[in-house]
Motif scaffolding. Structure first.
Motif, PDB file in Angstrom:
ATOM      1  N   TRP A  33      -4.574   7.113   7.080  1.00  0.00           N
ATOM      2  CA  TRP A  33      -5.222   7.560   5.722  1.00  0.00           C
ATOM      3  C   TRP A  33      -4.220   8.731   4.742  1.00  0.00           C
ATOM      4  N   GLY A  48      -9.284  -1.397   4.630  1.00  0.00           N
ATOM      5  CA  GLY A  48     -10.817  -0.729   3.845  1.00  0.00           C
ATOM      6  C   GLY A  48     -11.094  -2.837   3.643  1.00  0.00           C
ATOM      7  N   ARG A  49     -11.980  -2.228   2.924  1.00  0.00           N
ATOM      8  CA  ARG A  49     -12.998  -3.579   3.007  1.00  0.00           C
ATOM      9  C   ARG A  49     -12.544  -5.361   2.087  1.00  0.00           C
ATOM     10  N   TRP A  60      -9.120  10.080   0.361  1.00  0.00           N
ATOM     11  CA  TRP A  60      -7.742   9.363   1.423  1.00  0.00           C
ATOM     12  C   TRP A  60      -8.036   7.928   1.361  1.00  0.00           C
ATOM     13  N   SER A  61      -6.907   8.023   0.543  1.00  0.00           N
ATOM     14  CA  SER A  61      -7.200   5.887   1.131  1.00  0.00           C
ATOM     15  C   SER A  61      -7.135   5.758   1.919  1.00  0.00           C
ATOM     16  N   THR A  62      -7.111   4.354   2.466  1.00  0.00           N
ATOM     17  CA  THR A  62      -7.505   3.728   3.371  1.00  0.00           C
ATOM     18  C   THR A  62      -5.889   2.387   3.532  1.00  0.00           C
ATOM     19  N   ASN A  90      -7.574   3.332  12.065  1.00  0.00           N
ATOM     20  CA  ASN A  90      -6.420   3.231  10.264  1.00  0.00           C
ATOM     21  C   ASN A  90      -5.253   3.903  10.068  1.00  0.00           C
ATOM     22  N   ASN A 125     -13.817   9.702   4.663  1.00  0.00           N
ATOM     23  CA  ASN A 125     -14.807   9.088   4.479  1.00  0.00           C
ATOM     24  C   ASN A 125     -14.671   9.051   2.092  1.00  0.00           C
ATOM     25  N   ASP A 126     -14.391  10.077   2.240  1.00  0.00           N
ATOM     26  CA  ASP A 126     -14.134  10.158   0.488  1.00  0.00           C
ATOM     27  C   ASP A 126     -12.580   9.636   0.392  1.00  0.00           C
ATOM     28  N   SER A 127     -13.164   8.789  -0.702  1.00  0.00           N
ATOM     29  CA  SER A 127     -12.434   7.372  -0.982  1.00  0.00           C
ATOM     30  C   SER A 127     -11.785   8.172  -1.927  1.00  0.00           C
ATOM     31  N   LYS A 128     -12.088   9.243  -2.633  1.00  0.00           N
ATOM     32  CA  LYS A 128     -11.499   9.977  -3.897  1.00  0.00           C
ATOM     33  C   LYS A 128     -10.344  10.767  -3.300  1.00  0.00           C
ATOM     34  N   TRP A 173       1.315  -1.778   0.234  1.00  0.00           N
ATOM     35  CA  TRP A 173       0.475  -0.028  -0.040  1.00  0.00           C
ATOM     36  C   TRP A 173       0.624   1.002   0.156  1.00  0.00           C
TER      37      TRP A 173
END
Lengths: 1754, 175
Positions: free
Chosen positions: A1574, A1601-1602, A1596-1598, A1572, A1591-1594, A1411
């Motif tokens: 971000w 995740g799923r 912030w990349s976590t 987490n 929450n905005d996945s555009k 990541w």
């Protein structure tokens, strides 16, 4: 002689063939000697004829000559001692011969004379052992005496001839030949010539001579004959017997007739005649040499060949025949024969040569001899010819030969000769050695040889040879030189086995399989080690599928087991017996005492008494023990029966059986009467005992009681008396008073007494009342008896109660499943489904597991599996996990740790052990199973519920494996080098070998050795014993030797003592430089001589050393800080050491500077460049080339820090105070110029390493400087290597000043003509930038907020100007825009990209790395973190650092303010960059607890702590990883407020809104919290431009995740932080200390002037400072300042408070110095200084310093 | 008090059956000697010349001793190792030489040897690599019993040492 013989033997074969070969010299010599006699014989015959006497004489002469010549020749040839001997003998012979000849001559002339001489001479000859002649002569003479002369003569001749011809048939022949010849008419023609007529005289003479000779000979040889010869003869005769027998055969098989004989005679005569003629002619001139003689024999007689062969042939034939026969007979004989033959032959030969002329007869016969060699003709022809006579082969009679030999030879005996015989002169042998002389060691010779030699020598000596005596020493032994041989071999044998230290090992060429983390693979065994885990079985003592009956059954079983054990031990019985025995002995003792009372002395009595009491004590103890045991036994019995009953009830209730258990109780009836008796007896005994004891006690107590009572009574009495006295006195006093008026004198005498008395009385009365002693209670038997009986009833079998014996069997039947109710059926089903397996975890990793096995109905699982674990890592833990698998789910029941086995525990010698486990799993079943961890009850009653956990026993073992060869696969102890460190240590240090390494005191060791009784003969202790080697060989006194010499003779050859080298300062310097000790690193130019060293080289170093020492010793006022400093120092040293090693490991790039080889792509770009448009107006920034440390070292280059100061903003301006004072003063130039522009004249001063540069002075609050300043930088010891630069702790101070010109012209009158001004600078604020920040970032660029003091007297900000005199500068911050860099750029330290070990899950790590890499390729600028390094050097997931942690109590309650309070608290923790502490190690994240303990850390520690506090305050908090100015990469804290996000700088405690453009945070890399991470994937990175919607996945990349859910990582933070309040006293002390020190320092700094302190001002300021702290360092309200203002209306005050966290005194001083307050030159100036230290918990201190200068206004 | 400064280099090694050599070296001294500065042991790089007979290390040696006596004059000992094509290292030779006792530049050749082992070991060495090594590497420079070792001569190590002596004359030692 023996050797001689041998030689001949050797030669035997050859001689047989060439019989006439020229004899060897020895033989010739021999022949000579043989000849000597012959002439004697010949002479005698010659003497017979007077006519021929003359001729004979001449012949003799020539003969003698030749002989002499010969002898001379021989002499020349002979060299060897043997030859010498021979020569000697020869010469002797010669002499004797001469004598003989003389005598002969004389005899021929005058008779009778010379007899005497002969008598002398002849024996002498005969005595010569080597001369065979005498015997021969004897033999010869014997015959002539008997018979006629001539016959004897012929015989003799013939015999001679026969001897010459070597025909062994001789003896027979002799007889034969003699008889025919006698028969034949007297001698043949030649005879008359040669043989003179024997005259009677001569005959008689001869006879006489012979007889005499014989006699002499006999006498001489008697000895030998008698001693030796007889034996030998006998022996030889025996040997020759066979031959004699044969002789009988041979003698008569060849016939000889007359004709033949005649012919023979004729031929002989012919030959003789011919021969005679020849030599006669030649004789006078011709002297035959050996060669000629040879020729003579071989060539000269060809013509005669015709006649001879027959005889020859016959001879040879006979010879051959004989030989064959002999051969048949045996080798030995043959040899002997041959020997004799050759001897004889040689003798004959010689005779021939020399005597041939004289004796024709003999010659004639001898002539045949050479013909032997001639080719033979056919014998038939010869016979036909008629001249040939067939003769039998002739051979000498062996007996005769033997006899002769015996005569000739002397065989020395091997017998020992007594010493006395060998000592000639003295009577007694003299032994020098015994007299004490050194004799030396004689060479080793065999006794036999020696004896032989001695015999020989003695023989010689007997012969009168004095010379042979000299061979013997005085001790009667042969003289000998000392043994020249060395005792030891000069070339020592090379041992077969190689020396142990020379052994080689065959190492395979291998790459290192395992690194050092693993067990070293290089050691033998190849790094493969094996652990054998034997998992045998599991037995559940409780299981959730147990039915109630099972529970009871297990309980019963356990109890029964106990019962069995107890029964086996039978303690009660044992103790009862013991009790009995004790009682008996005590009774006995008592009796003894009673009966012998009178006899015992006092000592004895006490002794016995003591013993008795001992017994009593023992009895009591034993009884107690027995009672306990009995009680336990009984309760156990009760329990068992109870349980069994319960079980039975249970079975009844459920109507089926689950277990096959069955308890059988056997009763043993006892006699009640007996029992009762015993019972009572027992009770009585006990009562008696207790009574006795009690009575003892009672007496003792009574005694004490009576004493105390007495005391008490006395006291009471005394008190009463005193009381009475006092009362009396009181009465008397009043009486006296009354009386005093009357008679004063009367009471005078009474007065002093009563005074004393009163005093005493008072004391007595004041005494505390003694407690009234209590009467001890008498013994109460009844009660006791009751008690004891009750106890007995409780614990003992009652009388008449049967004894119970229990037996538990498993013979019961288990009810079949079908017959059980449903619940039970399902339970059993479950049980049968339930599977169990065990996982084996090695170092927390599963390595193996057993097969899963079904649980049996009795809850046992048998695995019986041995799992082999091949390990490469050091075993740290071995864990078993027991899993249960029922249906689909698998549950972990329990974890068990097995110990790592000892080295000695191998799988061959391991015992399986039981490990108990229990599980806290809670399971409930809806069938009969009782479950686990859930309450259940038995039966229907439901009264007593039970909660049972699943428990059981795992039977398993862990051991080291053993390979096929029986070698245990155990790793060597301890991770170390290829050598087992302990082994080598053992070799070196015997003390270490016994596990007591480091023992220094050997004396003590020796004592211990004695005390611990180690066996000195045990080989294990050999080293130790050797070390403590006894001096006198006495093992009772093992003492160490005082010294141990490692290098022998070293000291003797030392040039200088050790100290000189150690104390040599130059050497020290060199060494320290080499060790890269910080002070001496890169020290240049160590001078060649000690004296050239600067004297103070070591001053600094020594001081540091001493300080270090002090740190270790003294706990001074800053104790905690000191402890931290020490801790830090230690960590730092360790890290330094590690990185020093790393730094020395060069990479290829460090060594090789290789420019990139141009490739196609580069060519392309360069071509493109050509085509590029030229844009001169847009110059492009070029990367400056970094310079390595080496390049800087040249002197011409200098490292500079470039500071470009662009502009400043919002500088406070001089305010009313100054204007007012200006107004007051009036007419001053600055007041005149006072306008909006000139309200302030700021300039910036940059200070670094005590160098200062400053900008020019600008005007106004928002000046633009645009100036570049240069500061030189000097690295410590000119070491510009990154590791050194990282540790530079210097700070760059940027101080903003206001320049003020003060007119100091005193006289107003001169104002027009002269200017006298003083320039003053007033500190407005400062900016501190650590060098490390600059160095690590390369450049610093931007607008910075300047730290301004909260109160700046006389200054204010512009916009509020005019409203108030003293202005609160609300949110206006003074800023400064600068650009700062280092020229030339220095290489930055490389981040050690070391892969740190981690305990994190591998998957997680891999995911995180992946990541992170993704992110980094997209946004290389933004920093992101997933794992960090903790203090132990391990990678830890960063989210583990977050956890709510409560701040100190005092901050929580403050509500709204608490956040800021907390931030301030955190900011007050001193800031130390990690790079300074841990050079090279990028970042070490310590936990909050560690951080608080160390009280130092850098951004991330502050930020993490702050974030955790905020979490505890229920704020939504994140940690921002990003970069800020001026820090560079850093960590901030983000909190979510009502509708905003705040960014907190944990280092300063300040917070900004995200919207604030002045926020120092420039780049946001990622946000982290406990859940987490971000990563910022937005376009912008400035917080102001960013969106914080996580929450905005555009945006912030976590990380989690799923796809990869968070595994829920635990925290590394502690549960809670521990706070302690800071010691107030200490704070006060510190405050004073700082103040005092600062005062001193300021006075020091301005040593040229007097420094006056204004106390009044100080007082006021001191009051002000706590208010500032309360205000959290923010400017305070004007109300506080007004007072100050009022007070100092007449002063011009400039001053400001400084606030800083307390680290150490030096940094405080530095800060104060940097403000330059002291640099006031005015004479009238006064100073005010106040220090306030505000304590926060955990000794975090906020230090406030207020420094002010006051100038009185005029 | 006398000092020796050894400055030089391990130039290279020749005469070994293979190239791709490297060399471990160390300096052994007696107890009277003290190292003031410099490393007393080290290891060179692997030199794998393509077409040379010699391997060149050019490995610097710079060590400064102080001594109080002459016993145990420093000696340099070597272990030459060969790195084969699989990256495995095997011993190729032991050797030692004394540090020269006269000042100046010295070119030194240090012959080396290695234990040859039993026949079996030799066979396995020729096929599998590896080889016998001294259990006790001190034997390289100590012990008179070395003659009992069965060894094979290997190549030479070339050294260039500059020696600076100091103060020896003060104690009557002529170098």
């Amino acid at each position: 002689m023996a050797t001689f013989k041998k030689k001949k033997k050797d030669r035997l074969l050859t001689n047989e063939e060439d019989e006439d070969g020229v004899s060897n010299p020895i033989m010739a010599g021999e022949a000579d000697s043989v000849q000597e006699i012959m002439p004697g014989g010949g002479e005698s015959s010659a003497a017979e004829t007077v006519s021929e006497d003359q001729e004979a004489q001449s012949l003799l002469q020539t003969l003698k000559k030749t002989r002499k010549k010969k002898k001379r020749e021989l002499d020349d040839e002979l060299i060897s001692p043997k030859d010498d001997l021979a020569r000697e003998l020869q010469s002797l012979k010669k002499k004797s011969k001469e004598k003989v000849e003389e005598t002969f001559r004389r005899e021929s002339e005058e008779e009778g004379e010379g007899e005497e001489e002969e008598e002398v001479t002849v024996p002498e000859v005969a005595d010569d052992g080597t001369l065979p002649m005498p015997e021969e002569e004897v033999a010869e003479t014997a015959k002539p005496v008997e018979g006629e002369e001539e016959v004897s003569r012929i015989k003799k001749l013939r015999k001679k001839k026969e001897e010459v011809e070597e025909t062994p048939i001789e003896p027979a022949d002799e007889v034969d030949a003699a008889t025919p010849r006698e028969a034949t008419p007297p001698p043949s023609p030649p005879e008359p010539e040669t043989l003179p007529e024997p005259t009677p005289r001569t005959t008689s003479l001869r006879a006489r001579m012979r007889s005499r000779l014989e006699k002499a000979k006999e006498e001489a040889a008697q000895e030998i004959r008698e001693v030796e010869k007889e034996n030998r003869e006998e022996r030889q005769e025996r040997l020759l017997k066979g031959r004699r027998d044969k002789r009988g055969v041979t003698r008569f098989d060849t016939e000889m007739d007359e004709a033949e004989l005649e012919r023979l005679v004729e031929s002989k005569q012919m030959k003789l005649r011919m021969k005679k003629e020849q030599p006669k002619k030649e004789k006078p001139v011709y002297m035959p040499t050996t060669e000629e003689a040879y020729d003579f024999f071989t060539r000269n007689f060809e013509p005669e060949l015709v006649e001879e062969p027959v005889v020859e042939k016959a001879d040879t034939e006979a010879e051959e025949k004989k030989k064959k026969e002999e051969k048949k007979e045996g080798e030995e004989e043959e040899k002997k024969e041959g020997e004799e033959e050759t001897k004889e032959k040689q003798e004959g030969e010689e005779e021939e040569k020399k005597d041939g002329e004289e004796e024709t007869a003999s010659k004639k016969e001898k002539k045949e001899k050479p013909e032997d060699e001639q080719p033979l003709l056919e014998p038939e022809e010869d016979i036909m010819f008629g001249h040939v006579v067939m003769c039998r082969a002739e051979y000498p009679d062996p007996a005769e030969i033997e006899k002769k030999e015996m005569e000739i030879l002397y065989v020395p005996s091997v017998k020992l000769i007594p010493n006395a015989e060998k000592v000639f002169d003295q009577q007694q042998p003299r032994f020098l050695e015994e007299e004490g002389f050194y004799v030396g060691i004689r060479p080793q010779t065999s006794g036999m040889n020696q004896n032989k030699m001695e015999h020989r020598l003695l023989k010689e000596a007997e012969k009168g040879r004095l010379s042979s005596k000299k061979w013997f020493g005085e001790d009667g032994r042969i003289l000998a030189l000392p043994d020249p041989l060395r005792g030891t071999p000069s070339r020592p044998p090379v041992p077969e086995e190689p020396e142990p230290h020379l052994e080689t090992v065959f190492r395979h060429a291998t790459m290192r399989e395992y690194n050092t983390r693993y067990i070293d693979g290089a050691i033998e065994g190849g790094g493969h080690y094996q652990l054998d885990v034997d998992i045998n079985s599991i037995i559940f003592s409780h299981h959730h599928l147990f039915s109630r009956e099972h529970v009871l059954a297990t309980r019963l079983m356990q109890l029964f087991e106990q019962y069995i054990i107890r029964k086996k031990k039978n303690m009660a019985e044992y103790l009862t017996e013991k009790l009995k025995a004790l009682k008996n002995s005590s009774l006995h003792l008592r009796d003894h005492i009673e009966s012998h009372r009178s006899e015992h002395s006092d000592a004895d009595r006490t002794n016995y008494q003591k013993r008795l009491t001992d017994y009593k004590l023992e009895i009591r103890k034993t009884r107690e023990l027995r009672d306990q045991e009995e009680q336990a036994d009984r309760t156990l019995l009760k329990n068992i029966i109870h349980t069994w009953k319960e079980m039975k009830a249970q079975r009844e209730l459920q109507k089926y059986n689950n277990t096959p258990l069955k308890l059988q109780i056997r009763k043993e009836e006892v006699e009640k009467k007996q029992d009762l008796l015993l019972w009572k007896q027992e009770i009585e005994d006990e009562i008696e005992e207790i009574k006795e004891e009690y009575e003892d006690e009672y007496y003792r107590k009574m005694h004490i009681y009576s004493e105390e009572l007495e005391k008490y009574n006395k006291q009471q009495e005394a008190k009463n008396a005193a009381r009475i006295r006092q009362q009396n006195k009181g009465r008397r006093g009043s009486k006296q008073r009354r009386q005093s008026t009357g008679s004063g004198a009367a009471s005078d005498t009474d007065q002093p007494v009563s005074e004393e008395q009163a005093q005493l009385d008072r004391e007595i009365l004041d005494e505390e009342d003694l407690p009234k002693p209590e009467m001890p209670e008498p013994f109460e038997e009844g009660e006791l008896r009751e008690k004891i009986t009750a106890k007995a009833r409780e614990i003992r079998r009652r009388p008449g109660e049967p004894k119970l014996h229990l037996e538990l069997t498993t013979t019961g039947t288990v009810t079949a499943t079908q017959q059980c109710p449903r619940g039970e059926q399902s339970r059993r089903e479950d049980v049968s489904k339930c599977k169990v397996f065990v996982k084996v975890l090695f170092n927390n990793k599963e390595v193996s597991r057993t097969t899963s096995k079904l649980l049996s109905q009795d809850f046992k699982v048998n695995f019986g599996q041995i799992l082999n674990l091949k390990i490469v890592q050091w075993p740290e833990s071995i864990k078993f996990q027991i899993f249960e698998n029922s249906g689909f789910s698998t549950d972990l029941l329990a974890e068990l740790f097995a110990g790592i086995p000892e080295v000695s525990v191998t799988s061959q010698a391991v015992q399986i052990e039981d490990m108990e486990f229990s599980s806290d799993v809670k399971i409930q079943h809806n069938h009969e199973g009782v479950g686990s961890g859930r309450p259940f009850s038995f039966g229907s009653k439901g009264t007593d519920t039970l909660i049972l956990m699943t428990t059981g026993t795992l039977t398993a073992s862990v051991a080291w494996g053993v390979n096929d060869n029986g070698v245990p696969l155990v790793p060597p102890i301890g991770p170390g080098g290829p050598y087992n460190i302990f082994d080598s240590m053992k070799k070196m240090d015997p003390v270490a070998a016994i596990g007591a390494a480091g023992v220094m005191d050997l004396q003590k060791l020796a004592k211990w050795f004695l005390a611990s009784r180690l066996d000195p003969n045990d080989p294990n202790n050999a080293d130790l014993v050797y070390m403590l080697r006894p001096r006198e060989g006495d093992f009772g006194q093992l003492l160490p030797s005082d010294f141990f010499r490692l290098e022998q003779l070293q000291e003797e050859f030392d040039l200088v003592p050790d100290e000189e080298i150690q104390n040599n300062r130059r050497f020290q310097l060199l060494e320290l430089r080499d060790l890269e000790v910080l002070d001496f690193r890169n020290f240049k130019m160590v001078p060649p001589f000690d004296r050239e060293l600067a004297r103070d080289v070591f001053v600094e170093y020594d001081r540091k050393k001493r300080e270090e020492q002090k740190l270790k010793q003294v706990e001074d006022i800053e104790s905690h800080r000191a402890a931290i400093a020490r801790f830090r120092q230690r960590v730092r040293e360790q890290v330094m050491q590690r990185f020093r090693v790393l730094a020395h490991q060069k990479k290829l790039d460090d060594v090789v500077n290789e420019p990139a080889v141009p490739n196609v792509a580069m060519i392309g770009t360069s071509l493109m460049r050509v085509l590029e448009r030229k844009r001169p107006m847009r110059p492009q920034r070029k990367e400056r080339k970094k310079i390595t440390a080496q390049a800087i070292k040249g002197d011409e280059k200098e490292v500079k820090i470039l500071v470009n100061i662009l502009r400043a903003g919002d500088i406070p301006i001089r305010m009313a105070l100054s204007s007012r004072t200006a107004g007051g003063g009036g007419g001053r130039p600055d007041t005149e110029r006072k306008g909006k522009e000139s309200l302030v004249r700021p300039f910036v001063e940059v200070m670094f390493q005590h160098n200062t540069v400053k900008t020019s002075v600008a005007d106004g609050p928002n000046p633009s400087f645009n100036e570049e300043l240069e500061l030189s930088f000097k690295a410590p010891n000119d070491d510009y290597s990154p590791s050194s630069l990282q540790q530079v702790t210097d700070i760059i101070f940027l101080n903003l000043y206001d320049e003020m010109v003060v007119n100091i012209l005193e006289d107003d009158r001169e104002r027009g003509t002269s200017i006298h001004q003083r320039i003053e600078k007033h500190w407005l604020g400062s900016l501190k930038i650590p060098f490390s920040t600059l160095y690590l970032n390369g450049k610093i660029d931007g607008k910075f907020t300047i730290d301004t003091p909260p109160i700046l007297l006389g200054y204010g900000h512009e916009q509020t100007r005019g409203e108030l005199d003293l202005i609160i500068n609300h949110d206006v911050r003074t800023t400064l825009s600068i650009f700062m860099t280092i020229e030339p750029p220095l290489t930055q330290p490389e981040h050690v990209k070391e892969k740190f070990t981690s305990t994190e899950h591998e998957k997680l790590l891999a995911h995180a790395e992946n990541w992170q890499r993704n992110f980094e390729t997209k946004f290389p600028q933004r920093e992101i973190l997933t794992t960090v390094i903790d203090v132990n050097g391990k990678s830890v997931f960063v989210t583990r650092y977050f956890k709510p942690l409560h701040p100190p109590e005092e901050f929580i309650s403050k509500g709204e303010q608490s956040a800021e309070l907390v931030a301030r608290y955190v900011s007050l923790i001193p800031f130390v960059s990690d790079s300074v502490i841990f050079a090279g190690l990028c970042d070490i994240w310590s936990t909050c607890a560690q951080f608080l303990m160390m009280l130092s850390g850098d951004e991330e520690e502050h930020a993490v702590l702050l974030a955790n506090y905020f979490l505890a305050l229920n704020k939504k908090t994140w940690l921002i990883i990003g970069s800020a100015i001026p820090e560079g990469p850093t960590a901030y804290v983000l909190t979510e407020e009502q509708d905003d996000f705040w960014i907190w700088n944990a280092g300063t405690g300040k917070h900004f809104s995200v919207r604030d453009s002045n926020c120092p945070l420039q780049v946001v890399g990622c946000l982290i919290n406990s859940e987490n991470i971000w990563a910022n994937i937005q376009q912008y990175e400035k917080p102001a431009q960013m969106s914080f919607v996580l929450n905005d996945s555009k945006c912030w990349s976590t990380l989690f995740g799923r796809t990869f859910p968070s595994p829920g990582l635990g925290s590394v933070q502690p549960e809670a932080l521990y706070y302690f309040s800071t010691d107030k006293v200490y704070v006060r002390d510190l405050q004073e200390k700082i103040e005092q020190m600062l005062k001193n320092k300021i006075m020091d700094w301005r040593s040229r002037h007097i420094t006056r302190w204004n106390r009044h001002c100080t007082q006021i300021i001191r009051k002000l400072l706590p208010i500032l702290e309360e205000n959290l360092g923010k400017p305070v309200g004007p109300q506080h300042l007004t007072e100050l203002e009022q007070q100092f209306g007449s002063y011009k005050v400039s001053g400001f408070p400084i606030n800083l966290p307390f680290t150490e005194l030096n940094s405080i001083i530095e800060s104060v110095y940097a403000t330059g307050v002291h640099a006031q030159e005015s004479r009238e100036i006064e100073f005010a200084l106040a220090v306030y230290v505000h304590p926060y918990p955990n000794s975090i201190l906020s230090v406030w310093i207020y420094v002010a200068s006051l100038i009185r206004q005029r | 008090m006398a000092e020796i400064h050894v400055i030089g280099q391990i130039v290279g090694a020749t005469g070994f059956p293979e190239h791709s050599l490297f060399c471990k070296w160390g300096i052994h001294t007696g107890g009277a000697w003290k190292i003031l500065a410099g490393l007393r042991e080290g290891q060179t790089q692997v030199d794998n010349p393509q077409n040379h007979q010699a391997a060149y290390f050019s490995h610097p040696i710079d060590i400064h001793f102080a001594t109080k006596g002459l016993q145990g004059w420093p000696k340099i000992h070597f272990q030459v190792w060969h790195q084969d094509s699989f990256g495995r290292n095997e011993l190729y030779g032991y050797g030692f030489c004394h540090v020269p006792t006269s000042p100046g530049i010295h070119n030194i050749e240090c012959p080396t040897w290695r234990p040859c082992g039993t026949f079996r070991e030799q066979v396995s060495q020729s096929f599998l690599g590896g080889g016998p090594q001294l259990k006790n590497p001190d034997m390289i420079y100590s012990g008179a019993d070395r003659y009992q070792l069965r060894t094979i001569a290997m190549g030479k190590i070339h050294l260039q040492l500059g020696i600076i002596l100091r103060n020896f004359d003060k104690y009557g030692i002529e170098c």
